[in-house]
Design a protein around this motif. Sequence first.
Motif, PDB file in Angstrom:
ATOM      1  N   MET A 123       0.832  -1.213   0.000  1.00 22.77           N
ATOM      2  CA  MET A 123       0.000   0.000   0.000  1.00 22.77           C
ATOM      3  C   MET A 123       0.864   1.260   0.000  1.00 22.77           C
ATOM      4  N   SER A 124       1.887   1.234  -0.804  1.00 23.50           N
ATOM      5  CA  SER A 124       2.846   2.344  -0.841  1.00 23.50           C
ATOM      6  C   SER A 124       2.474   3.326  -1.951  1.00 23.50           C
ATOM      7  N   GLY A 125       1.487   4.142  -1.680  1.00 20.59           N
ATOM      8  CA  GLY A 125       1.095   5.164  -2.643  1.00 20.59           C
ATOM      9  C   GLY A 125      -0.005   4.718  -3.594  1.00 20.59           C
ATOM     10  N   LEU A 126      -0.855   5.657  -3.965  1.00 18.52           N
ATOM     11  CA  LEU A 126      -1.947   5.424  -4.906  1.00 18.52           C
ATOM     12  C   LEU A 126      -1.822   6.411  -6.059  1.00 18.52           C
ATOM     13  N   THR A 127      -1.819   5.898  -7.276  1.00 22.83           N
ATOM     14  CA  THR A 127      -1.753   6.772  -8.442  1.00 22.83           C
ATOM     15  C   THR A 127      -3.144   7.323  -8.757  1.00 22.83           C
ATOM     16  N   CYS A 128      -3.273   8.619  -8.752  1.00 21.93           N
ATOM     17  CA  CYS A 128      -4.556   9.248  -9.050  1.00 21.93           C
ATOM     18  C   CYS A 128      -4.965   8.921 -10.489  1.00 21.93           C
ATOM     19  N   PRO A 129      -6.167   8.375 -10.691  1.00 17.46           N
ATOM     20  CA  PRO A 129      -6.600   8.019 -12.042  1.00 17.46           C
ATOM     21  C   PRO A 129      -6.882   9.228 -12.927  1.00 17.46           C
ATOM     22  N   TYR A 130      -6.933  10.427 -12.344  1.00 13.31           N
ATOM     23  CA  TYR A 130      -7.274  11.627 -13.113  1.00 13.31           C
ATOM     24  C   TYR A 130      -6.049  12.457 -13.483  1.00 13.31           C
TER      25      TYR A 130
END
Length: 278
Positions: A202-209
């Motif tokens: 869970m090391s970071g989430l890429t923004c889909p926008y």
Amino acid sequence: MQQDEQMKQKQAMMQAQDQEIKEKLKDFKNKLLVMSGKGGVGKSTIAAYLAVGLARKGFRVGLMDVDLHGPSIPRLLGLKGSIQSSAESNKGIPLKYLPNMEVMSIEALLGDKDTATIWRGPLKIGVIKQFINDIAWSNSDYLVIDCPPGTGDEPLTIAQIIPDTKAVIVTTPQEISLSDVRKSINFCHQVNMHILGLVENMSGLTCPYCGKTIDLFKTNGGMITAKKAGLTLLGSLPLEPEIVSEGDIGSVAWMDKGDMPYTISFNKIVDMVADFTR
């Protein structure tokens, strides 16, 4: 006198079982315990996918789920069915996931998959021993063991009956998880279990926008903890909604998507584990 004789017989049976377990474990070249200091960090997901990743590289793999109260391995892999008995050996036949990968989980023994397993320590220890000794495992390059979070009966039992086990510790970047991971590291030191390395999930989430990375659980916590403890960071895995969706339906189709950041990072972890255990 009768009680003494019964006690002697019981001890003899336990010694015989321990010897059988010792002999059976010789069939597994490497034993990997996937553990975590706390729940909710994706430990079972890492264990399941690590086993599949090693199997897809051509290794023979056994995956043993000793999370007796919260087994999730069969559902993550979409495995159905129950354990059947072998007429030849009178042992249980593990579930087959791939031609070179076998799986054992308490869920495969339960009629109702939502049944609560309400067991105390001694019973759990006995079941773990049976998972090794009373299951007709094939000879394997790896036995991957999914353990419940914490440092209780299950990981202690594994440390005692499989002394050459190596630990893969899963964490997330935030301090509340890392503080528990440090307990897991100390546990391994106390029971003389070699730590193969840490995995930061869970090391970071890429923004889909906008495409930018959002550090929902902070960042670099796993790397800093590994460095301070003198351990290897096997890799960091981003949050990926598609992985969550596929896990819910028991699919590993994401493994064939070579351009997905999660797939790239996970394959590197599998490669490092294979390299460190040859």
